[in-house]
Design an enzyme around this catalytic site. Structure first.
Site, PDB file in Angstrom:
ATOM      1  CB  THR A 103      -7.269   2.210  -4.050  1.00 61.86           C
ATOM      2  OG1 THR A 103      -6.526   1.012  -3.844  1.00 61.86           O
ATOM      3  CG2 THR A 103      -8.478   2.219  -3.140  1.00 61.86           C
TER       4      THR A 103
ATOM      5  CE1 TYR B  11      -6.164   5.123  -1.735  1.00 63.75           C
ATOM      6  CE2 TYR B  11      -3.921   5.035  -0.927  1.00 63.75           C
ATOM      7  CZ  TYR B  11      -5.237   4.642  -0.838  1.00 63.75           C
ATOM      8  OH  TYR B  11      -5.622   3.759   0.135  1.00 63.75           O
TER       9      TYR B  11
ATOM     10  CG  HIS C 196     -11.129   0.195   1.039  1.00 58.78           C
ATOM     11  ND1 HIS C 196     -10.507   0.918   0.074  1.00 58.78           N
ATOM     12  CD2 HIS C 196     -10.294   0.242   2.118  1.00 58.78           C
ATOM     13  CE1 HIS C 196      -9.366   1.407   0.538  1.00 58.78           C
ATOM     14  NE2 HIS C 196      -9.210   0.999   1.779  1.00 58.78           N
TER      15      HIS C 196
ATOM     16  CB  SER D 289      -0.872  -0.011   1.264  1.00 58.38           C
ATOM     17  OG  SER D 289      -1.344   1.286   1.552  1.00 58.38           O
TER      18      SER D 289
ATOM     19  CE  LYS E 141      -7.864  -3.251  -2.603  1.00 59.05           C
ATOM     20  NZ  LYS E 141      -8.417  -2.290  -1.654  1.00 59.05           N
TER      21      LYS E 141
HETATM   22  C1  LIG Z   1      -6.427  -2.647   8.246  1.00 57.10           C
HETATM   23  C2  LIG Z   1      -6.722  -2.495   6.786  1.00 57.10           C
HETATM   24  C3  LIG Z   1      -6.023  -1.540   6.049  1.00 57.10           C
HETATM   25  C4  LIG Z   1      -6.276  -1.390   4.675  1.00 57.10           C
HETATM   26  N1  LIG Z   1      -5.533  -0.483   3.959  1.00 57.10           N
HETATM   27  C5  LIG Z   1      -5.742  -0.371   2.613  1.00 57.10           C
HETATM   28  C6  LIG Z   1      -4.937   0.494   1.831  1.00 57.10           C
HETATM   29  O1  LIG Z   1      -4.018   1.161   2.326  1.00 57.10           O
HETATM   30  N2  LIG Z   1      -5.209   0.573   0.490  1.00 57.10           N
HETATM   31  C7  LIG Z   1      -6.198  -0.167  -0.105  1.00 57.10           C
HETATM   32  O2  LIG Z   1      -6.398  -0.068  -1.322  1.00 57.10           O
HETATM   33  N3  LIG Z   1      -6.954  -0.999   0.622  1.00 57.10           N
HETATM   34  C8  LIG Z   1      -6.754  -1.137   1.954  1.00 57.10           C
HETATM   35  N4  LIG Z   1      -7.514  -2.016   2.674  1.00 57.10           N
HETATM   36  C9  LIG Z   1      -8.520  -2.862   1.983  1.00 57.10           C
HETATM   37  C10 LIG Z   1      -7.882  -4.172   1.510  1.00 57.10           C
HETATM   38  O3  LIG Z   1      -6.985  -3.955   0.439  1.00 57.10           O
HETATM   39  C11 LIG Z   1      -8.940  -5.159   1.003  1.00 57.10           C
HETATM   40  O4  LIG Z   1      -9.718  -4.536   0.022  1.00 57.10           O
HETATM   41  C12 LIG Z   1      -9.859  -5.679   2.105  1.00 57.10           C
HETATM   42  O5  LIG Z   1      -9.120  -5.932   3.287  1.00 57.10           O
HETATM   43  C13 LIG Z   1     -10.553  -6.959   1.630  1.00 57.10           C
HETATM   44  O6  LIG Z   1     -11.461  -7.428   2.578  1.00 57.10           O
HETATM   45  P1  LIG Z   1     -11.099  -8.573   3.654  1.00 57.10           P
HETATM   46  O7  LIG Z   1     -10.310  -7.890   4.732  1.00 57.10           O
HETATM   47  O8  LIG Z   1     -12.413  -9.047   4.100  1.00 57.10           O
HETATM   48  O9  LIG Z   1     -10.269  -9.620   2.937  1.00 57.10           O
HETATM   49  C14 LIG Z   1      -7.270  -2.182   4.050  1.00 57.10           C
HETATM   50  C15 LIG Z   1      -7.969  -3.133   4.797  1.00 57.10           C
HETATM   51  C16 LIG Z   1      -7.701  -3.297   6.149  1.00 57.10           C
HETATM   52  C17 LIG Z   1      -8.461  -4.360   6.930  1.00 57.10           C
END
Ligand SMILES: Cc1cc2nc3c(=O)[nH]c(=O)nc-3n(C[C@H](O)[C@H](O)[C@H](O)COP(=O)(O)O)c2cc1C
Length: 368
Positions: free
Chosen positions: A144, A118, A264, A95, A240
């Site tokens: 994203t 981003y 997300h 990320s 995404k």
């Molecule tokens: C703690 C946390 C931080 C995340 N940070 C980002 C991020 O920085 N960028 C991003 O595109 N998605 C982020 N996400 C979303 C994840 O990429 C992903 O879409 C999501 O965790 C998928 O769902 P799941 O946790 O049920 O597998 C984050 C998710 C979590 C749980």
């Protein structure tokens, strides 16, 4: 174990979602609307999970989703997840908000890497991040698109995580985790180093890095900006955070090669559909133009098999490796991957399907 190992504000940041967390729950429960249909007495003496993703060979069709600040959850952070992903032949995603630099992630292991970017108000900063990924040999870039503004994560407000203010209710939990506080305050181990390593990210006055970042989110973005990013990058580009056929078509027309059907992890738009429910329509319309990744709610091997049978090329997991990371560092992540991969293999054998390439609509039925 993750809950026990983390200060409560940090655990709730990991675990929580937007508003009433309906979408967060639905991402997983939607899988229950589908049944798997076995083809008995097929030869399943060996099961082939190998496939390709974003032009790279992988050992099974599951990848690591980009999540910010892995060192929040374990001191070993991003490098521990990369080492585990390398052992399991998976794509790793970093990320923009990671706690390890683009260059250190590139050096941390030999698995194929994707960078999640981003398009910021400062396009120069975005272009600089893209150039660093090219120089470091990243195989894919992911944009994203579901964050024009931060989601309404009420648990973060309740525990003081989003404001950075100390909440009385969280004090006992912080006190039980002095090692975590030492890393955060004394070692300054939790910085978003990809932003601080750029001279362009200049903070104003008392502004924190997170405030600076939130201020950089650009609400004026359109698909035209994706065309700009596609030409800036010139390689596999993954969008995404889309859910509809219309948006996936926009993505393909703007130069993307893949989409992550994702909300997300239920952290942005409450009431967004579950990714698994979006696969069939997008696959019907666009499977010859885009690779399709199902991202969100995956907790079981059967979830992965269902997504593939509906038409996804691969699945992606976020919390599915973050809980294990918090529970036991690299060993925890490896244990999590082992459980999930064993479940996929067992499910395939029980279904009478010996290769992920053969999974398709004959193996699945909508229960409604
Ligand atoms: C703690 C946390 C931080 C995340 N940070 C980002 C991020 O920085 N960028 C991003 O595109 N998605 C982020 N996400 C979303 C994840 O990429 C992903 O879409 C999501 O965790 C998928 O769902 P799941 O946790 O049920 O597998 C984050 C998710 C979590 C749980």
């Amino acid at each position: 174990m993750a809950k026990r190992n983390l200060p409560s504000p940090v655990f709730n940041y990991l675990d929580g979602g937007a508003d009433d967390e309906w979408t967060l729950g639905r991402n997983t429960s939607a899988f229950e609307d589908y049944e798997l249909l076995p083809a008995q007495l097929s030869d399943v003496s060996s099961i082939n999970l190998k496939t390709t993703l974003f032009g790279e060979p992988v050992d099974w069709p599951v990848m690591v989703s980009p999540t910010g600040a892995s060192k929040l959850f374990h001191a070993s952070g991003e490098p521990a997840v990369i080492s585990a992903a390398e052992k399991f032949g998976m794509f790793y995603s970093l990320s923009t908000l990671g706690t390890t630099t683009i260059e250190d992630v590139a050096a941390a292991g030999n698995c194929p890497k994707m960078f999640q970017v981003y398009i910021l108000k400062d396009r120069g900063l975005t272009a600089e991040l893209v150039a660093r990924c090219k120089a470091s040999g990243y195989k894919a870039l992911c944009l994203t698109v579901d964050t024009p503004v931060p989601g309404n994560r009420e648990r973060d407000a309740v525990y003081g995580f989003s404001s950075g203010r100390l909440r009385l209710r969280a004090v006992p939990s912080w006190m039980r985790h002095p090692g975590w506080l030492y890393r955060a305050i004394v070692k300054k181990d939790l910085e978003m180093v990809n932003l601080t390593s750029s001279d362009r990210a200049s903070l104003k006055g008392e502004q924190s890095l997170l405030e600076y970042f939130n201020d950089q989110l650009d609400r004026s973005l359109t698909w035209k900006d994706v065309e700009w990013l596609a030409s800036e990058w010139g390689g596999p580009l993954v969008i995404k955070g889309v859910q509809t056929v219309a948006d996936c078509r926009h993505a393909a027309n703007a130069g993307a090669t893949a989409v992550m059907l994702s909300n997300h992890g239920g952290r942005q738009l409450e009431a967004a559909p579950a990714p698994v429910d979006c696969i069939a329509d997008v696959a019907d319309a666009l499977h010859d133009k885009l690779e399709i990744v199902c991202d969100g709610g995956i907790r079981r091997g059967t979830h992965i098999v269902k997504a593939l049978a509906l038409g996804a090329n691969a699945c992606s997991i976020g919390r599915g490796y973050l809980y294990p990371l918090a529970a036991g560092g690299q060993a925890g992540v490896e244990k999590g991957f082992t459980l999930l991969r064993d479940e996929v293999e067992r499910t395939m054998a029980l279904m009478g399907c010996d290769s992920v390439a053969k999974l398709g609509s004959s193996f699945i039925r909508y229960r409604g």
